[in-house]
Design a protein around this motif. Sequence first.
Motif, PDB file in Angstrom:
ATOM      1  N   LYS A 171       4.155  13.257  -3.230  1.00 53.30           N
ATOM      2  CA  LYS A 171       4.746  12.441  -2.167  1.00 53.30           C
ATOM      3  C   LYS A 171       4.010  11.119  -2.043  1.00 53.30           C
ATOM      4  CE  LYS A 171       7.563  15.410  -0.266  1.00 53.30           C
ATOM      5  NZ  LYS A 171       8.945  15.035  -0.061  1.00 53.30           N
ATOM      6  N   CYS A 172       4.714  10.124  -1.509  1.00 47.06           N
ATOM      7  CA  CYS A 172       4.026   8.932  -1.044  1.00 47.06           C
ATOM      8  C   CYS A 172       3.705   9.193   0.421  1.00 47.06           C
ATOM      9  CB  CYS A 172       4.891   7.691  -1.167  1.00 47.06           C
ATOM     10  SG  CYS A 172       4.101   6.238  -0.449  1.00 47.06           S
ATOM     11  N   ALA A 173       2.428   8.984   0.796  1.00 44.88           N
ATOM     12  CA  ALA A 173       2.023   9.350   2.152  1.00 44.88           C
ATOM     13  C   ALA A 173       1.614   8.132   2.977  1.00 44.88           C
ATOM     14  CB  ALA A 173       0.882  10.365   2.097  1.00 44.88           C
ATOM     15  N   LYS A 184       0.840  -1.205   0.000  1.00 41.78           N
ATOM     16  CA  LYS A 184       0.000   0.000   0.000  1.00 41.78           C
ATOM     17  C   LYS A 184       0.877   1.258   0.000  1.00 41.78           C
ATOM     18  CE  LYS A 184      -3.677   0.206   2.927  1.00 41.78           C
ATOM     19  NZ  LYS A 184      -4.956   0.548   2.324  1.00 41.78           N
ATOM     20  N   HIS A 185       0.557   2.175  -0.902  1.00 45.29           N
ATOM     21  CA  HIS A 185       1.195   3.489  -0.920  1.00 45.29           C
ATOM     22  C   HIS A 185       0.072   4.530  -0.849  1.00 45.29           C
ATOM     23  CE1 HIS A 185       5.021   1.709  -2.497  1.00 45.29           C
ATOM     24  NE2 HIS A 185       4.190   0.881  -3.093  1.00 45.29           N
ATOM     25  N   SER A 186       0.424   5.800  -0.914  1.00 46.10           N
ATOM     26  CA  SER A 186      -0.601   6.829  -0.924  1.00 46.10           C
ATOM     27  C   SER A 186      -0.159   7.986  -1.809  1.00 46.10           C
ATOM     28  CB  SER A 186      -0.870   7.308   0.505  1.00 46.10           C
ATOM     29  OG  SER A 186      -1.935   8.224   0.510  1.00 46.10           O
ATOM     30  N   SER A 196      12.559   3.147   1.979  1.00 45.96           N
ATOM     31  CA  SER A 196      12.722   4.380   1.212  1.00 45.96           C
ATOM     32  C   SER A 196      11.404   5.131   1.022  1.00 45.96           C
ATOM     33  CB  SER A 196      13.359   4.079  -0.145  1.00 45.96           C
ATOM     34  OG  SER A 196      14.735   3.862   0.018  1.00 45.96           O
ATOM     35  N   HIS A 197      10.448   4.867   1.901  1.00 40.67           N
ATOM     36  CA  HIS A 197       9.151   5.557   1.805  1.00 40.67           C
ATOM     37  C   HIS A 197       9.296   7.076   1.694  1.00 40.67           C
ATOM     38  CE1 HIS A 197       5.540   7.491   3.254  1.00 40.67           C
ATOM     39  NE2 HIS A 197       6.184   7.853   4.338  1.00 40.67           N
ATOM     40  N   ALA A 198      10.154   7.624   2.563  1.00 40.49           N
ATOM     41  CA  ALA A 198      10.293   9.085   2.587  1.00 40.49           C
ATOM     42  C   ALA A 198      10.950   9.623   1.325  1.00 40.49           C
ATOM     43  CB  ALA A 198      11.095   9.514   3.815  1.00 40.49           C
ATOM     44  N   LEU A 199      11.542   8.722   0.515  1.00 41.41           N
ATOM     45  CA  LEU A 199      12.228   9.161  -0.703  1.00 41.41           C
ATOM     46  C   LEU A 199      11.377   8.900  -1.937  1.00 41.41           C
ATOM     47  CD1 LEU A 199      15.675   7.586   0.240  1.00 41.41           C
ATOM     48  CD2 LEU A 199      14.936   9.941   0.599  1.00 41.41           C
ATOM     49  N   MET A 200      10.136   8.441  -1.737  1.00 41.16           N
ATOM     50  CA  MET A 200       9.302   8.049  -2.874  1.00 41.16           C
ATOM     51  C   MET A 200       8.547   9.275  -3.408  1.00 41.16           C
ATOM     52  SD  MET A 200       6.684   4.867  -3.039  1.00 41.16           S
ATOM     53  CE  MET A 200       5.449   4.822  -4.334  1.00 41.16           C
ATOM     54  N   ASP A 201       9.313  10.217  -3.924  1.00 39.41           N
ATOM     55  CA  ASP A 201       8.727  11.467  -4.408  1.00 39.41           C
ATOM     56  C   ASP A 201       8.425  11.393  -5.902  1.00 39.41           C
ATOM     57  OD1 ASP A 201       9.321  12.223  -1.883  1.00 39.41           O
ATOM     58  OD2 ASP A 201      10.516  13.980  -2.419  1.00 39.41           O
TER      59      ASP A 201
HETATM   60 CU1  CUA Z   1       5.298   4.388  -1.114  1.00 35.67          CU
HETATM   61 CU2  CUA Z   1       5.499   5.303   1.071  1.00 35.67          CU
END
Ligand code: CUA
Length: 356
Positions: free
Chosen positions: A218-220, A177-179, A226-231
Amino acid sequence: MNKGLCNWRLFSLFGMMALLLAGCGKPFLSTLQPAGEVADMQYSLMLLSTSIMVLVIVVVAIIFVYVVIRFRRRKGEENKIPKQVEGSHKLEIIWTVIPIILLLILAVPTVLTTFKLADVKAMNDKKRDKDTVVVNVRANQYWWEFEYPDYGIITSQDLVVPTNEKVYFNLIASDVKHSFWIPAVGGKMDTNTDNKNQFWLVFDQKATDKAGGVFYGKCAELCGPSHALMDFKVRPLPRDQFDAWVKKMQNVKKPVVTDPVAKEGEAIFNKSCIGCHAVTPVDKRPEQARTAPNLANFGDRERIAGILEHNEENLKKWLRDPNSVKPGNKMAGTYGHLTEEQIDALAKYLMSLKVE
Ligand code: CUA
């Protein structure tokens, strides 16, 4: 504590907060600078709910201070018991009715807006207007794919959309799951693996100009190391420029490479990378087979790997060791060791992939 030292600490704290909070107000990133119809509606709801909350806090604080002063124990009245008011119908009714009214003031516009934002009839209409822009967003650890089903083209990392009109989105994820979130343009929405979420956004032209032509996405949803880098980046264009971009994308049949070094890079690419990465925007493979970002317009992109400044040095850094840029990404370990010469050639080739 030394008074001077304390003041100094307080001063630096405020200084740091000012710097930090100033970062929250950028027009390409801030929900407080709404950049379209959806963001406007949501901003109004934020203002409404915040005003109601502040009103409640202020009124309660005033009553509290008044009561503390007015009814404090006075000299000579130590044994006096104030009038007892528990079970007072009048008071019970007042403090039941007031919150109900406040909730109604909050609920009516919220519910109306929610229905308006969820209205995606136009995109699901079988005979939808061919001017209706629909984008299939597919989130992957840690990159984004944007497919334009009506135009038969695919791109990655940089979303291109027309301004001042509704753009509809189908949101899915291929792994976890991403956002999907473009803070300045509208609230986030989850991308799931098992069902499609849909919503729409409007990208205001004036706000786009103010933001310098690019909004940050952004991915929220916490999705891995690397969630915080998923721009990703969003480039809204006036309708005619958007149409021209689509045309150019549709016309890319295969990369045109002239530079000899880039040609070497192309040969390396075609041996080891093309199994995952497509280099033309028209990619007929099913989405399960599209396991890596489409690179057709890589040279036009805003960032390397979604986060680094777009230049050859950073691209080489990424090719040398992807994990040093985005820990846990799926590209690391999929190819053998590259010599510096091969990296130079690949970088030349990739940077030459342009449609604009
Ligand atoms: Cu994809 Cu956080």
